[in-house]
Design a protein around this motif. Structure first.
Motif, PDB file in Angstrom:
ATOM      1  N   ILE A  97      -0.652   6.556  16.126  1.00 25.08           N
ATOM      2  CA  ILE A  97       0.558   5.671  15.528  1.00 25.08           C
ATOM      3  C   ILE A  97       0.708   5.753  14.073  1.00 25.08           C
ATOM      4  CG2 ILE A  97       1.742   3.261  15.304  1.00 25.08           C
ATOM      5  CD1 ILE A  97      -0.004   2.453  17.837  1.00 25.08           C
ATOM      6  N   ASN A  98       1.788   6.117  13.571  1.00 25.90           N
ATOM      7  CA  ASN A  98       1.935   6.424  12.088  1.00 25.90           C
ATOM      8  C   ASN A  98       1.876   5.157  11.266  1.00 25.90           C
ATOM      9  OD1 ASN A  98       2.114   9.070  12.663  1.00 25.90           O
ATOM     10  ND2 ASN A  98       4.178   9.176  12.854  1.00 25.90           N
ATOM     11  N   ALA A  99       2.369   3.963  11.886  1.00 32.11           N
ATOM     12  CA  ALA A  99       2.605   2.864  11.123  1.00 32.11           C
ATOM     13  C   ALA A  99       2.104   1.679  11.998  1.00 32.11           C
ATOM     14  CB  ALA A  99       3.997   2.472  10.462  1.00 32.11           C
ATOM     15  N   SER A 100       1.429   0.484  11.436  1.00 33.43           N
ATOM     16  CA  SER A 100       1.356  -0.616  12.179  1.00 33.43           C
ATOM     17  C   SER A 100       2.428  -1.654  12.234  1.00 33.43           C
ATOM     18  CB  SER A 100       0.145  -1.179  11.535  1.00 33.43           C
ATOM     19  OG  SER A 100       0.343  -1.615  10.072  1.00 33.43           O
ATOM     20  N   SER A 101       3.550  -1.335  11.723  1.00 34.42           N
ATOM     21  CA  SER A 101       4.730  -2.144  11.579  1.00 34.42           C
ATOM     22  C   SER A 101       5.871  -1.425  11.392  1.00 34.42           C
ATOM     23  CB  SER A 101       4.613  -3.285  10.442  1.00 34.42           C
ATOM     24  OG  SER A 101       5.722  -3.953  10.184  1.00 34.42           O
ATOM     25  N   GLU A 102       7.050  -1.953  11.534  1.00 34.26           N
ATOM     26  CA  GLU A 102       8.140  -1.481  11.715  1.00 34.26           C
ATOM     27  C   GLU A 102       8.883  -1.472  10.322  1.00 34.26           C
ATOM     28  OE1 GLU A 102      10.955  -3.479  14.214  1.00 34.26           O
ATOM     29  OE2 GLU A 102      10.127  -2.647  16.152  1.00 34.26           O
ATOM     30  N   SER A 103       8.087  -2.386   9.459  1.00 39.56           N
ATOM     31  CA  SER A 103       8.577  -2.528   8.054  1.00 39.56           C
ATOM     32  C   SER A 103       7.696  -1.614   7.260  1.00 39.56           C
ATOM     33  CB  SER A 103       8.644  -3.893   7.543  1.00 39.56           C
ATOM     34  OG  SER A 103       8.673  -4.135   6.055  1.00 39.56           O
ATOM     35  N   THR A 104       8.413  -1.048   5.970  1.00 40.53           N
ATOM     36  CA  THR A 104       7.588  -0.050   5.394  1.00 40.53           C
ATOM     37  C   THR A 104       6.473  -0.984   4.315  1.00 40.53           C
ATOM     38  OG1 THR A 104       9.536   1.372   4.868  1.00 40.53           O
ATOM     39  CG2 THR A 104       7.651   1.621   3.489  1.00 40.53           C
ATOM     40  N   ILE A 105       7.014  -2.149   3.939  1.00 39.92           N
ATOM     41  CA  ILE A 105       6.053  -2.980   3.193  1.00 39.92           C
ATOM     42  C   ILE A 105       4.897  -3.494   3.905  1.00 39.92           C
ATOM     43  CG2 ILE A 105       5.892  -5.173   1.708  1.00 39.92           C
ATOM     44  CD1 ILE A 105       8.982  -4.796   1.202  1.00 39.92           C
ATOM     45  N   LEU A 106       5.053  -3.965   5.054  1.00 37.74           N
ATOM     46  CA  LEU A 106       4.111  -4.424   6.080  1.00 37.74           C
ATOM     47  C   LEU A 106       2.888  -3.193   6.619  1.00 37.74           C
ATOM     48  CD1 LEU A 106       5.578  -7.096   8.098  1.00 37.74           C
ATOM     49  CD2 LEU A 106       4.220  -7.436   6.170  1.00 37.74           C
ATOM     50  N   SER A 107       3.726  -2.035   6.593  1.00 40.69           N
ATOM     51  CA  SER A 107       2.680  -0.828   6.959  1.00 40.69           C
ATOM     52  C   SER A 107       1.955  -0.268   5.981  1.00 40.69           C
ATOM     53  CB  SER A 107       3.686   0.490   7.552  1.00 40.69           C
ATOM     54  OG  SER A 107       4.500   0.594   6.496  1.00 40.69           O
TER      55      SER A 107
END
Length: 432
Positions: A97-107
Protein backbone atom coordinates in the motif's frame (compact mmCIF):
# COMPACT_ATOMS: atom_id res chain seq x y z
CA UNK A 1 57.99 -8.87 26.56
CA UNK A 2 60.27 -11.10 24.52
CA UNK A 3 63.13 -10.31 26.90
CA UNK A 4 61.09 -11.24 29.98
CA UNK A 5 58.92 -14.21 29.01
CA UNK A 6 60.30 -17.51 27.68
CA UNK A 7 59.81 -18.38 23.99
CA UNK A 8 57.22 -21.04 24.85
CA UNK A 9 54.90 -18.31 26.16
CA UNK A 10 54.46 -16.76 22.72
CA UNK A 11 51.88 -18.74 20.79
CA UNK A 12 50.84 -17.66 17.32
CA UNK A 13 48.19 -15.30 18.73
CA UNK A 14 50.54 -13.60 21.18
CA UNK A 15 53.19 -13.30 18.51
CA UNK A 16 50.69 -11.70 16.13
CA UNK A 17 49.85 -8.93 18.60
CA UNK A 18 53.51 -7.98 18.92
CA UNK A 19 53.86 -7.16 15.22
CA UNK A 20 50.53 -5.38 14.70
CA UNK A 21 52.01 -1.99 15.55
CA UNK A 22 55.01 -2.46 13.26
CA UNK A 23 52.77 -3.74 10.48
CA UNK A 24 50.53 -0.66 10.69
CA UNK A 25 53.56 1.64 10.46
CA UNK A 26 55.02 -0.21 7.49
CA UNK A 27 51.93 -1.05 5.42
CA UNK A 28 49.61 1.80 6.37
CA UNK A 29 45.78 1.41 6.25
CA UNK A 30 44.47 -2.10 6.70
CA UNK A 31 42.43 -2.07 3.49
CA UNK A 32 45.67 -1.87 1.50
CA UNK A 33 47.15 -5.15 2.72
CA UNK A 34 44.17 -7.06 4.13
CA UNK A 35 44.13 -10.57 2.67
CA UNK A 36 40.65 -11.60 3.80
CA UNK A 37 38.89 -10.46 0.57
CA UNK A 38 41.43 -12.44 -1.46
CA UNK A 39 40.94 -15.53 0.67
CA UNK A 40 37.18 -15.18 0.46
CA UNK A 41 37.37 -14.90 -3.32
CA UNK A 42 39.53 -18.01 -3.51
CA UNK A 43 37.02 -19.88 -1.37
CA UNK A 44 34.27 -18.81 -3.78
CA UNK A 45 36.27 -20.13 -6.74
CA UNK A 46 36.94 -23.44 -4.98
CA UNK A 47 33.19 -24.01 -4.72
CA UNK A 48 33.10 -24.37 -8.52
CA UNK A 49 35.45 -27.36 -8.42
CA UNK A 50 33.54 -30.62 -8.79
CA UNK A 51 36.29 -32.59 -10.51
CA UNK A 52 39.69 -32.45 -8.81
CA UNK A 53 41.47 -33.65 -11.93
CA UNK A 54 40.30 -30.57 -13.85
CA UNK A 55 40.14 -27.86 -11.19
CA UNK A 56 41.10 -25.00 -13.52
CA UNK A 57 38.45 -25.98 -16.07
CA UNK A 58 35.74 -26.15 -13.39
CA UNK A 59 36.65 -22.69 -12.14
CA UNK A 60 36.63 -21.24 -15.66
CA UNK A 61 33.29 -22.87 -16.53
CA UNK A 62 31.69 -21.81 -13.23
CA UNK A 63 32.90 -18.22 -13.56
CA UNK A 64 31.54 -17.98 -17.09
CA UNK A 65 28.17 -19.39 -16.02
CA UNK A 66 27.92 -16.94 -13.12
CA UNK A 67 28.80 -14.01 -15.37
CA UNK A 68 26.07 -14.97 -17.85
CA UNK A 69 23.46 -15.37 -15.11
CA UNK A 70 24.44 -12.02 -13.61
CA UNK A 71 24.09 -10.34 -16.99
CA UNK A 72 20.65 -11.87 -17.55
CA UNK A 73 19.46 -11.01 -14.04
CA UNK A 74 19.90 -7.30 -14.71
CA UNK A 75 17.03 -7.44 -17.23
CA UNK A 76 14.58 -8.86 -14.66
CA UNK A 77 14.46 -5.74 -12.48
CA UNK A 78 10.98 -4.67 -13.62
CA UNK A 79 9.60 -8.21 -13.67
CA UNK A 80 8.31 -10.08 -10.63
CA UNK A 81 11.20 -12.54 -10.74
CA UNK A 82 13.42 -12.74 -7.69
CA UNK A 83 17.13 -12.50 -8.44
CA UNK A 84 20.22 -11.70 -6.42
CA UNK A 85 19.73 -8.02 -7.26
CA UNK A 86 16.06 -7.57 -6.31
CA UNK A 87 15.46 -10.19 -3.66
CA UNK A 88 13.82 -8.84 -0.49
CA UNK A 89 15.66 -8.25 2.75
CA UNK A 90 15.67 -10.75 5.57
CA UNK A 91 13.01 -8.74 7.41
CA UNK A 92 11.07 -7.47 4.42
CA UNK A 93 8.94 -4.49 5.42
CA UNK A 94 7.98 -3.16 1.98
CA UNK A 95 4.26 -2.42 2.13
CA UNK A 96 2.26 -2.91 -1.03
CA UNK A 97 0.00 0.00 0.00
CA UNK A 98 1.50 3.32 -1.05
CA UNK A 99 -0.43 5.44 1.45
CA UNK A 100 -2.24 4.84 4.72
CA UNK A 101 -4.95 7.37 3.83
CA UNK A 102 -6.81 8.82 0.89
CA UNK A 103 -5.68 12.27 1.99
CA UNK A 104 -2.19 13.49 1.18
CA UNK A 105 -1.86 15.30 4.50
CA UNK A 106 -2.84 12.28 6.61
CA UNK A 107 -0.68 9.94 4.54
CA UNK A 108 2.27 12.23 5.22
CA UNK A 109 1.57 12.32 8.97
CA UNK A 110 0.87 8.58 9.21
CA UNK A 111 2.68 6.85 6.34
CA UNK A 112 2.05 3.19 5.62
CA UNK A 113 5.24 1.69 7.01
CA UNK A 114 5.84 -1.95 7.78
CA UNK A 115 4.35 -5.22 6.69
CA UNK A 116 2.26 -7.73 8.68
CA UNK A 117 3.43 -11.34 8.79
CA UNK A 118 1.23 -14.36 9.28
CA UNK A 119 -2.50 -14.65 9.83
CA UNK A 120 -4.62 -11.52 10.31
CA UNK A 121 -7.67 -11.46 12.61
CA UNK A 122 -10.45 -8.90 12.53
CA UNK A 123 -11.92 -8.43 16.00
CA UNK A 124 -13.90 -5.84 17.89
CA UNK A 125 -12.18 -4.16 20.83
CA UNK A 126 -13.43 -2.54 23.99
CA UNK A 127 -14.36 1.11 24.21
CA UNK A 128 -11.52 1.67 26.68
CA UNK A 129 -8.90 0.53 24.17
CA UNK A 130 -10.50 2.67 21.46
CA UNK A 131 -10.24 5.78 23.64
CA UNK A 132 -6.62 5.07 24.58
CA UNK A 133 -5.56 4.38 20.99
CA UNK A 134 -7.48 7.35 19.55
CA UNK A 135 -6.07 9.68 22.20
CA UNK A 136 -2.51 8.69 21.31
CA UNK A 137 -3.13 9.30 17.60
CA UNK A 138 -4.45 12.81 18.31
CA UNK A 139 -1.48 13.54 20.57
CA UNK A 140 0.97 12.73 17.76
CA UNK A 141 -0.85 14.63 15.00
CA UNK A 142 0.49 18.06 14.09
CA UNK A 143 -2.70 19.43 12.55
CA UNK A 144 -4.53 18.98 15.85
CA UNK A 145 -2.04 20.97 17.96
CA UNK A 146 -3.83 24.26 17.33
CA UNK A 147 -7.12 22.84 18.65
CA UNK A 148 -5.36 21.36 21.66
CA UNK A 149 -3.85 24.71 22.54
CA UNK A 150 -7.27 26.37 22.27
CA UNK A 151 -8.75 23.79 24.63
CA UNK A 152 -5.80 24.24 27.03
CA UNK A 153 -6.53 27.98 27.25
CA UNK A 154 -10.16 27.29 28.15
CA UNK A 155 -9.19 24.78 30.82
CA UNK A 156 -6.59 27.18 32.27
CA UNK A 157 -9.38 29.59 33.16
CA UNK A 158 -11.10 26.87 35.18
CA UNK A 159 -8.02 26.17 37.36
CA UNK A 160 -6.76 29.74 37.64
CA UNK A 161 -5.36 30.44 41.12
CA UNK A 162 -5.50 26.81 42.27
CA UNK A 163 -2.58 24.86 43.63
CA UNK A 164 -0.64 22.88 40.98
CA UNK A 165 -2.75 24.48 38.30
CA UNK A 166 -0.38 23.54 35.46
CA UNK A 167 -0.44 19.87 36.41
CA UNK A 168 -4.23 19.84 36.75
CA UNK A 169 -4.65 21.52 33.37
CA UNK A 170 -2.46 18.95 31.59
CA UNK A 171 -4.28 16.05 33.23
CA UNK A 172 -7.68 17.45 32.27
CA UNK A 173 -6.59 18.16 28.68
CA UNK A 174 -5.16 14.67 28.35
CA UNK A 175 -8.36 13.05 29.59
CA UNK A 176 -11.07 15.11 27.88
CA UNK A 177 -9.55 16.60 24.74
CA UNK A 178 -10.89 13.92 22.37
CA UNK A 179 -14.44 14.56 23.60
CA UNK A 180 -14.15 18.34 23.30
CA UNK A 181 -12.49 18.01 19.89
CA UNK A 182 -15.36 15.99 18.46
CA UNK A 183 -18.00 18.39 19.77
CA UNK A 184 -16.09 21.46 18.62
CA UNK A 185 -15.63 20.18 15.06
CA UNK A 186 -19.30 19.19 14.84
CA UNK A 187 -20.40 22.69 15.86
CA UNK A 188 -18.07 24.56 13.47
CA UNK A 189 -18.38 25.05 9.75
CA UNK A 190 -15.42 27.36 9.21
CA UNK A 191 -12.47 27.19 6.89
CA UNK A 192 -10.26 25.65 9.59
CA UNK A 193 -12.37 22.48 9.60
CA UNK A 194 -10.82 20.48 6.77
CA UNK A 195 -11.81 16.93 5.72
CA UNK A 196 -8.74 15.62 7.54
CA UNK A 197 -9.85 17.29 10.77
CA UNK A 198 -13.32 15.76 10.43
CA UNK A 199 -11.85 12.29 9.95
CA UNK A 200 -9.78 12.59 13.12
CA UNK A 201 -12.59 14.15 15.15
CA UNK A 202 -15.11 11.41 14.35
CA UNK A 203 -12.76 8.79 15.73
CA UNK A 204 -12.19 5.15 14.70
CA UNK A 205 -14.62 2.29 14.54
CA UNK A 206 -14.60 -0.53 17.07
CA UNK A 207 -13.31 -3.15 14.62
CA UNK A 208 -9.55 -3.61 14.37
CA UNK A 209 -7.20 -5.88 12.52
CA UNK A 210 -4.75 -7.67 14.80
CA UNK A 211 -1.39 -9.13 13.87
CA UNK A 212 1.00 -11.42 15.71
CA UNK A 213 4.12 -10.41 13.77
CA UNK A 214 5.05 -7.18 12.07
CA UNK A 215 8.15 -6.10 10.12
CA UNK A 216 9.07 -2.44 10.32
CA UNK A 217 12.28 -0.38 10.24
CA UNK A 218 14.27 -3.56 9.52
CA UNK A 219 13.03 -5.31 12.70
CA UNK A 220 10.68 -8.26 13.07
CA UNK A 221 8.41 -7.71 16.09
CA UNK A 222 6.45 -10.52 17.72
CA UNK A 223 4.01 -10.43 20.59
CA UNK A 224 5.00 -12.17 23.81
CA UNK A 225 2.25 -14.71 23.21
CA UNK A 226 3.59 -15.56 19.75
CA UNK A 227 7.16 -16.18 20.91
CA UNK A 228 6.23 -18.52 23.76
CA UNK A 229 8.26 -21.70 23.34
CA UNK A 230 10.75 -20.00 21.00
CA UNK A 231 14.40 -19.44 21.78
CA UNK A 232 14.46 -16.08 20.00
CA UNK A 233 13.19 -12.85 21.55
CA UNK A 234 11.46 -10.26 19.36
CA UNK A 235 9.03 -8.62 21.77
CA UNK A 236 11.35 -6.06 23.39
CA UNK A 237 10.43 -2.44 22.59
CA UNK A 238 12.18 0.82 23.40
CA UNK A 239 11.10 4.37 22.59
CA UNK A 240 12.53 7.80 23.32
CA UNK A 241 9.89 10.30 24.49
CA UNK A 242 10.00 13.89 25.71
CA UNK A 243 8.18 13.78 29.05
CA UNK A 244 6.69 16.75 30.90
CA UNK A 245 7.00 16.86 34.68
CA UNK A 246 5.70 19.39 37.20
CA UNK A 247 7.33 20.28 40.48
CA UNK A 248 5.29 20.22 43.69
CA UNK A 249 4.29 23.55 45.12
CA UNK A 250 1.78 26.29 44.61
CA UNK A 251 3.53 27.53 41.50
CA UNK A 252 4.35 24.28 39.73
CA UNK A 253 7.27 24.52 37.34
CA UNK A 254 7.12 22.54 34.10
CA UNK A 255 10.22 20.52 33.21
CA UNK A 256 10.85 18.49 30.08
CA UNK A 257 13.26 15.59 29.75
CA UNK A 258 14.09 13.00 27.12
CA UNK A 259 13.34 9.61 28.69
CA UNK A 260 13.72 6.06 27.42
CA UNK A 261 10.69 3.81 27.85
CA UNK A 262 11.25 0.05 27.85
CA UNK A 263 8.48 -2.49 27.40
CA UNK A 264 7.28 -5.76 25.93
CA UNK A 265 4.92 -6.04 22.99
CA UNK A 266 1.58 -7.68 23.80
CA UNK A 267 -0.62 -6.67 20.85
CA UNK A 268 -0.32 -5.25 17.31
CA UNK A 269 -3.46 -3.50 16.09
CA UNK A 270 -4.50 -1.42 13.09
CA UNK A 271 -6.77 1.49 13.98
CA UNK A 272 -9.28 2.13 11.21
CA UNK A 273 -10.98 5.51 10.78
CA UNK A 274 -13.79 4.12 8.61
CA UNK A 275 -11.50 3.53 5.67
CA UNK A 276 -10.24 7.12 5.53
CA UNK A 277 -7.14 6.49 7.67
CA UNK A 278 -5.33 3.42 8.98
CA UNK A 279 -2.73 3.58 11.74
CA UNK A 280 -0.73 0.61 13.08
CA UNK A 281 -0.19 0.73 16.85
CA UNK A 282 1.81 -1.37 19.31
CA UNK A 283 0.32 -2.11 22.71
CA UNK A 284 3.03 -2.77 25.29
CA UNK A 285 3.67 -3.41 28.95
CA UNK A 286 5.81 -0.45 30.04
CA UNK A 287 8.30 -0.46 32.88
CA UNK A 288 8.10 2.30 35.47
CA UNK A 289 10.62 4.98 34.50
CA UNK A 290 11.28 6.02 38.10
CA UNK A 291 15.00 5.65 38.74
CA UNK A 292 15.95 2.75 41.04
CA UNK A 293 12.33 1.61 41.08
CA UNK A 294 11.61 0.23 37.62
CA UNK A 295 14.89 1.14 35.96
CA UNK A 296 18.48 1.47 37.12
CA UNK A 297 21.89 2.14 35.61
CA UNK A 298 25.00 0.63 37.18
CA UNK A 299 28.52 2.02 37.33
CA UNK A 300 29.39 0.49 33.96
CA UNK A 301 26.49 2.20 32.19
CA UNK A 302 24.42 -0.99 31.82
CA UNK A 303 20.67 -0.36 32.01
CA UNK A 304 18.47 -2.84 33.89
CA UNK A 305 14.68 -2.89 34.10
CA UNK A 306 12.18 -4.55 36.41
CA UNK A 307 8.98 -5.85 34.81
CA UNK A 308 7.36 -6.48 38.16
CA UNK A 309 6.88 -2.70 38.43
CA UNK A 310 4.82 -1.51 35.49
CA UNK A 311 3.08 1.67 34.40
CA UNK A 312 0.46 2.42 31.74
CA UNK A 313 -0.86 -1.13 31.82
CA UNK A 314 -4.12 -0.04 30.17
CA UNK A 315 -6.31 -0.69 33.19
CA UNK A 316 -7.03 3.02 33.64
CA UNK A 317 -8.56 5.30 31.05
CA UNK A 318 -5.69 7.78 31.37
CA UNK A 319 -3.05 5.11 30.67
CA UNK A 320 -1.08 5.20 27.44
CA UNK A 321 -0.17 1.62 26.51
CA UNK A 322 -0.19 2.31 22.74
CA UNK A 323 2.58 3.76 20.57
CA UNK A 324 2.97 4.22 16.84
CA UNK A 325 4.66 1.26 15.18
CA UNK A 326 7.02 3.64 13.37
CA UNK A 327 8.35 4.95 16.73
CA UNK A 328 9.32 1.54 18.09
CA UNK A 329 12.86 0.17 18.19
CA UNK A 330 13.84 -3.33 19.23
CA UNK A 331 15.78 -4.46 22.30
CA UNK A 332 16.13 -7.77 24.06
CA UNK A 333 16.37 -8.49 27.76
CA UNK A 334 18.84 -10.76 29.53
CA UNK A 335 17.93 -11.99 33.01
CA UNK A 336 20.25 -10.86 35.76
CA UNK A 337 21.61 -13.96 37.56
CA UNK A 338 22.03 -12.01 40.84
CA UNK A 339 18.84 -9.93 40.99
CA UNK A 340 15.99 -12.21 40.00
CA UNK A 341 13.45 -9.50 39.12
CA UNK A 342 15.86 -7.45 37.03
CA UNK A 343 17.03 -7.96 33.47
CA UNK A 344 19.67 -6.14 31.44
CA UNK A 345 18.75 -4.22 28.30
CA UNK A 346 20.62 -4.96 25.06
CA UNK A 347 20.03 -2.67 22.09
CA UNK A 348 19.92 -4.06 18.56
CA UNK A 349 20.63 -2.81 15.07
CA UNK A 350 18.41 -3.78 12.15
CA UNK A 351 19.69 -6.09 9.45
CA UNK A 352 20.48 -4.73 5.97
CA UNK A 353 19.86 -1.14 7.12
CA UNK A 354 22.69 1.25 7.91
CA UNK A 355 22.50 4.49 9.84
CA UNK A 356 23.92 7.05 7.41
CA UNK A 357 23.10 10.00 9.67
CA UNK A 358 21.47 13.16 8.43
CA UNK A 359 22.33 13.20 4.74
CA UNK A 360 20.72 16.61 4.27
CA UNK A 361 23.08 18.24 6.75
CA UNK A 362 26.55 19.14 5.47
CA UNK A 363 29.20 20.24 7.93
CA UNK A 364 31.39 22.68 6.02
CA UNK A 365 34.00 22.79 8.78
CA UNK A 366 34.65 19.06 8.65
CA UNK A 367 37.05 18.17 5.83
CA UNK A 368 35.97 15.49 3.36
CA UNK A 369 37.37 11.99 3.70
CA UNK A 370 39.49 12.38 0.57
CA UNK A 371 41.46 15.24 2.15
CA UNK A 372 42.35 13.36 5.33
CA UNK A 373 45.94 12.02 4.93
CA UNK A 374 46.65 8.41 5.79
CA UNK A 375 49.35 7.30 8.15
CA UNK A 376 52.79 7.96 6.70
CA UNK A 377 54.51 4.79 5.51
CA UNK A 378 58.16 4.60 6.57
CA UNK A 379 59.23 2.10 3.96
CA UNK A 380 62.79 3.39 3.89
CA UNK A 381 63.34 2.23 7.49
CA UNK A 382 62.20 -1.33 6.90
CA UNK A 383 65.74 -2.71 7.20
CA UNK A 384 66.12 -1.23 10.67
CA UNK A 385 63.07 -3.00 12.11
CA UNK A 386 63.75 -6.34 13.87
CA UNK A 387 61.32 -8.56 12.00
CA UNK A 388 62.90 -11.79 13.31
CA UNK A 389 63.11 -12.65 16.98
CA UNK A 390 66.66 -13.09 18.29
CA UNK A 391 67.21 -14.80 21.65
CA UNK A 392 69.42 -13.09 24.19
CA UNK A 393 71.80 -16.07 24.43
CA UNK A 394 72.38 -16.11 20.67
CA UNK A 395 72.87 -12.34 20.63
CA UNK A 396 75.44 -12.47 23.43
CA UNK A 397 77.20 -15.37 21.74
CA UNK A 398 77.34 -13.48 18.45
CA UNK A 399 78.76 -10.38 20.13
CA UNK A 400 81.47 -12.41 21.87
CA UNK A 401 82.42 -14.08 18.59
CA UNK A 402 82.76 -10.74 16.87
CA UNK A 403 84.94 -9.42 19.69
CA UNK A 404 87.29 -12.44 19.59
CA UNK A 405 87.48 -12.87 15.83
CA UNK A 406 87.76 -9.24 14.79
CA UNK A 407 91.00 -8.81 12.86
CA UNK A 408 90.89 -5.06 13.07
CA UNK A 409 90.87 -4.71 9.31
CA UNK A 410 88.83 -2.25 7.41
CA UNK A 411 85.34 -3.53 6.58
CA UNK A 412 85.09 -1.35 3.53
CA UNK A 413 87.77 -3.38 1.80
CA UNK A 414 85.55 -6.46 1.87
CA UNK A 415 82.76 -4.93 -0.17
CA UNK A 416 84.45 -5.65 -3.48
CA UNK A 417 86.66 -8.62 -2.69
CA UNK A 418 85.74 -11.64 -0.56
CA UNK A 419 86.37 -15.34 -0.07
CA UNK A 420 84.30 -18.06 -1.63
CA UNK A 421 83.67 -21.49 -0.16
CA UNK A 422 86.96 -22.89 -1.54
CA UNK A 423 89.03 -20.16 0.04
CA UNK A 424 89.74 -18.39 -3.29
CA UNK A 425 89.36 -14.68 -3.78
CA UNK A 426 86.50 -13.53 -5.95
CA UNK A 427 85.68 -10.20 -7.52
CA UNK A 428 82.22 -8.88 -6.72
CA UNK A 429 82.14 -6.73 -9.83
CA UNK A 430 81.61 -7.51 -13.49
CA UNK A 431 84.46 -9.35 -15.20
CA UNK A 432 85.64 -8.24 -18.55
Amino acid sequence: MEAIFPPSFFTIMFHLVIHIGEEAIIAGPVQVHWMYPVERGMGHFKSYVHNNSAAEGCIAEGSLTEENLTNCSMYFEDVNIETRFNRPRRNDDDNEINASSESTILSRLFPALGKPIGAIKTLSISSLEIIQAHRYVLTNCEIVDAFREKFRIEVSRMYRGKRNSSKLVEEYVHKHFHEWFKEYVASQNGVEITPEIEVLANGPNNVMRRFKEYNIQGFKFRTIWKEQGLKTQNSGVVMSVVTKRFSNGRESIEQSSDDMYYGKLIDITELNYYGKLKVVLFKCLWVDTTLNKGIKIDQFGITSVNFSRLMHTGAKETDEPFILASDARMVYYVDDPIDEDWCCVCHMKPRDIYDMGNVDFVDLEEPPMEDIPFCEQHLENIEDLPLVRVDRDEQEQGESTNDDGDSGGDDDDRDSVGDDDDGNDYDDGMRD
